[in-house]
Design a protein around this motif. Sequence first.
Motif, PDB file in Angstrom:
ATOM      1  N   ALA A   1     119.351  82.732  39.104  1.00 36.38           N
ATOM      2  CA  ALA A   1     118.799  82.280  40.375  1.00 36.38           C
ATOM      3  C   ALA A   1     119.936  81.726  41.226  1.00 36.38           C
ATOM      4  O   ALA A   1     121.018  81.486  40.749  1.00 36.38           O
TER       5      ALA A   1
ATOM      6  N   ASP B   1     124.535  78.654  39.732  1.00 37.83           N
ATOM      7  CA  ASP B   1     123.505  78.087  38.870  1.00 37.83           C
ATOM      8  C   ASP B   1     123.702  76.576  38.850  1.00 37.83           C
ATOM      9  O   ASP B   1     124.630  76.051  39.467  1.00 37.83           O
TER      10      ASP B   1
ATOM     11  N   LEU C   1     113.896  72.485  34.658  1.00 44.75           N
ATOM     12  CA  LEU C   1     114.392  72.581  36.032  1.00 44.75           C
ATOM     13  C   LEU C   1     115.914  72.476  36.133  1.00 44.75           C
ATOM     14  O   LEU C   1     116.459  72.510  37.227  1.00 44.75           O
TER      15      LEU C   1
ATOM     16  N   ASN D   1     118.344  74.457  35.742  1.00 36.95           N
ATOM     17  CA  ASN D   1     119.070  75.505  36.440  1.00 36.95           C
ATOM     18  C   ASN D   1     118.642  75.619  37.902  1.00 36.95           C
ATOM     19  O   ASN D   1     119.163  76.434  38.645  1.00 36.95           O
ATOM     20  N   CYS D   2     117.689  74.776  38.305  1.00 37.07           N
ATOM     21  CA  CYS D   2     117.175  74.814  39.672  1.00 37.07           C
ATOM     22  C   CYS D   2     117.456  73.535  40.447  1.00 37.07           C
ATOM     23  O   CYS D   2     117.275  73.486  41.653  1.00 37.07           O
TER      24      CYS D   2
ATOM     25  N   TRP E   1     121.324  77.527  47.529  1.00 36.12           N
ATOM     26  CA  TRP E   1     121.268  76.107  47.185  1.00 36.12           C
ATOM     27  C   TRP E   1     121.386  75.217  48.418  1.00 36.12           C
ATOM     28  O   TRP E   1     122.112  75.532  49.360  1.00 36.12           O
TER      29      TRP E   1
ATOM     30  N   THR F   1     119.095  71.591  45.208  1.00 36.79           N
ATOM     31  CA  THR F   1     117.999  72.423  44.735  1.00 36.79           C
ATOM     32  C   THR F   1     118.256  73.874  45.086  1.00 36.79           C
ATOM     33  O   THR F   1     118.816  74.188  46.130  1.00 36.79           O
ATOM     34  N   ASP F   2     117.840  74.742  44.187  1.00 35.72           N
ATOM     35  CA  ASP F   2     117.890  76.175  44.408  1.00 35.72           C
ATOM     36  C   ASP F   2     116.624  76.540  45.169  1.00 35.72           C
ATOM     37  O   ASP F   2     115.518  76.261  44.712  1.00 35.72           O
TER      38      ASP F   2
ATOM     39  N   GLU G   1     112.247  82.119  42.439  1.00 34.99           N
ATOM     40  CA  GLU G   1     112.072  81.787  41.023  1.00 34.99           C
ATOM     41  C   GLU G   1     112.010  80.270  40.818  1.00 34.99           C
ATOM     42  O   GLU G   1     111.134  79.757  40.127  1.00 34.99           O
ATOM     43  N   CYS G   2     112.932  79.556  41.448  1.00 39.60           N
ATOM     44  CA  CYS G   2     112.953  78.095  41.297  1.00 39.60           C
ATOM     45  C   CYS G   2     111.803  77.447  42.059  1.00 39.60           C
ATOM     46  O   CYS G   2     111.234  76.459  41.597  1.00 39.60           O
ATOM     47  N   GLU G   3     111.456  77.999  43.207  1.00 44.11           N
ATOM     48  CA  GLU G   3     110.313  77.458  43.948  1.00 44.11           C
ATOM     49  C   GLU G   3     109.058  77.495  43.082  1.00 44.11           C
ATOM     50  O   GLU G   3     108.295  76.531  43.033  1.00 44.11           O
TER      51      GLU G   3
ATOM     52  N   LEU H   1     108.981  77.417  39.803  1.00 45.08           N
ATOM     53  CA  LEU H   1     109.141  76.412  38.752  1.00 45.08           C
ATOM     54  C   LEU H   1     108.860  75.001  39.277  1.00 45.08           C
ATOM     55  O   LEU H   1     108.243  74.185  38.594  1.00 45.08           O
TER      56      LEU H   1
END
Length: 178
Positions: free
Chosen positions: A49, A54, A84, A86-87, A138, A158-159, A163-165, A167
């Motif tokens: 992501a 990352d 979280l 990685n996000c 990011w 924050t990413d 995908e991160c959204e 999560l």
Amino acid sequence: MRKAKWVAAAAGVVMLVAGCGSEGGSDKDQGGSSSAGSTAGSSGGGSEAGGGLDGAAVTEEITAAATAAGFTEKTSDDPVPAELKNCMVSWQADADKAADPKKSFDATTAALGKGGWKEGQKVEQSGSIVMSLTKSDWTVKASRHGMSGFQMVLFVATDNGAECEALFKADLEKNKKS
């Protein structure tokens, strides 16, 4: 458990703020180009992501910039939840140990800028400053608060990728239920 909820809520606020308030509706690079290419020469560089960055790479960039500017990291009682990591990155400076927290904050954000982070919205009010910096997918919310001997410096990244959204939303829903 309460602290984990706070981190999840903070992540949600950061995600909300990251998408609001800048020209063009996004803190992304203006002109349609992505700054992902600028990550090639930066430290770290794991992908997945974040369009080339990352959590580990972002942590490394913030740590390098902040420590070169005279900050040391303050251990947090509110760690980022494992799912979280990685996000989201949370890096709090031990502002009490910095010779001049304001100068160190300015030097940190300038170093991030030289590393390809593009400055976005910036708000200064009553001894506090909050600014956003973006790179790839990011967003870093850099904040310095100082009044009457109280100093707090925090960098929360924050990413903003889908995908991160997802999560972040799942984490917020999980914490609403508990």
